[in-house]
Design an enzyme around this catalytic site. Structure first.
Site, PDB file in Angstrom:
ATOM      1  N   ARG A  67      20.761-108.143  32.378  1.00 24.47           N
ATOM      2  CA  ARG A  67      19.472-108.326  33.045  1.00 24.47           C
ATOM      3  C   ARG A  67      18.970-107.083  33.768  1.00 24.47           C
ATOM      4  O   ARG A  67      17.763-106.950  33.999  1.00 24.47           O
ATOM      5  CB  ARG A  67      19.506-109.564  33.931  1.00 24.47           C
ATOM      6  CG  ARG A  67      19.430-110.841  33.074  1.00 24.47           C
ATOM      7  CD  ARG A  67      19.831-112.083  33.795  1.00 24.47           C
ATOM      8  NE  ARG A  67      19.184-112.191  35.081  1.00 24.47           N
ATOM      9  CZ  ARG A  67      19.415-113.159  35.966  1.00 24.47           C
ATOM     10  NH1 ARG A  67      20.291-114.111  35.658  1.00 24.47           N
ATOM     11  NH2 ARG A  67      18.795-113.186  37.109  1.00 24.47           N
ATOM     12  N   GLU A 104      33.977-114.756  41.268  1.00 19.51           N
ATOM     13  CA  GLU A 104      34.451-115.927  42.010  1.00 19.51           C
ATOM     14  C   GLU A 104      35.929-116.164  41.686  1.00 19.51           C
ATOM     15  O   GLU A 104      36.736-116.417  42.574  1.00 19.51           O
ATOM     16  CB  GLU A 104      33.594-117.144  41.628  1.00 19.51           C
ATOM     17  CG  GLU A 104      33.743-118.319  42.558  1.00 19.51           C
ATOM     18  CD  GLU A 104      32.764-119.441  42.221  1.00 19.51           C
ATOM     19  OE1 GLU A 104      32.817-120.467  42.889  1.00 19.51           O
ATOM     20  OE2 GLU A 104      31.962-119.285  41.265  1.00 19.51           O
TER      21      GLU A 104
END
Lengths: 182, 182
Positions: A67, A104
């Site tokens: 992105r 994470e």
């Protein structure tokens, strides 16, 4: 504090589509595809970030796949800079440097061609979204590994509640649109 | 036949770096990162592809992750169009349509938001590189699934010996730089 939402007469915030529970329950995803598909919103976003690139004296823009590739080269064109690509490991064909960052669960890494940033070059770190700051911090590390200077970090969106700015302490940070809650 | 290599006074071909034996032995990889990192070459590439977009009357540019994101939005800006994103399955947050395409071994797929292309819109399919044509053909399929018209297919590079144009028969195809052999 949220950044203002109007740029060049375009109310950019109205082009961000909120998708509830994506990619998992409880997360409100900020979909930027309506910004890209609108010629006016695309132009307003790129112009505002190119203004920031000029303001901090950037000579090069860096962005990470996928992105960060969307607005990075257009910002570079708008500011008269070149664009350099950071990619996932094994994707770039020439010799590379690498920076790891925490996810994470576990770690990931980004690579940059070892000749992508000249010693002393002023580089703007760009991504569409500043979340926890891991990707942006890895980009700053890559720039500095090659002897470049991080001129600033420019984002379309900042998820302020994730406090990614804390990871970028010491660097100038600008986001066009801030969100105070998910 | 190779396309000419000079655009806006810039000899684009000289910015393509040949990397032997990447990603595997016997393959000569065309590294476009020097095009992106040069403000002049980036501008020349985008201008030439934006000219093509205007020539075919495109209203929208479509590109696939990750490398189709590099020039796609900049071409859209140059031609006064919007940019729509095709992504790998599961990445786009809204409702999607899907097209599958063949890889050397197995298949892969691309998805597009179901509201990304208006019925009757003229769409330019873009990628940095035309190789076997699988990705570009999948992009054409996505455009047509939503009732759009493929106005043309515009690439920075065409590997002519892989005959990707055969998969795009019936569509207008333009590549800035052609390579007759690997």
């Amino acid at each position: 504090m949220s950044a203002p939402g109007a740029f060049g007469g375009v109310e950019l915030r109205s082009y961000i589509r909120e998708i509830p529970d994506f990619p998992k329950e409880g997360v409100g995803f900020k979909d930027i595809t309506p910004v890209l598909s609108s010629p006016e919103a695309l132009q307003a976003s790129v112009s505002a970030l190119a203004d920031y690139a000029r303001e901090v004296g950037a000579e090069v823009i860096i962005g990470a796949e996928a992105r960060g590739f969307l607005l990075g080269p257009a910002i570079a064109l708008g500011a008269g800079c070149g664009f350099v690509l950071a990619r996932k490991p094994g994707k770039l064909p020439y010799t590379t440097v690498r920076a790891e960052y925490l996810l994470e669960y576990g770690t990931d890494a980004l690579e940059l061609h070892s000749d992508a940033v000249a010693h002393g070059a002023r580089v703007l770190v760009h991504d569409d979204l500043l979340a926890t700051g891991g990707t942006a911090k890895a980009l700053c590390d890559l720039v500095e590994q090659l002897g470049g200077t991080v001129a600033g970090c420019g984002f379309l969106i900042e998820l302020e509640f994730l406090e990614g700015r804390a990871k970028l302490e010491g660097f100038d940070v600008r986001a066009l649109l801030g969100y105070e809650a998910g």
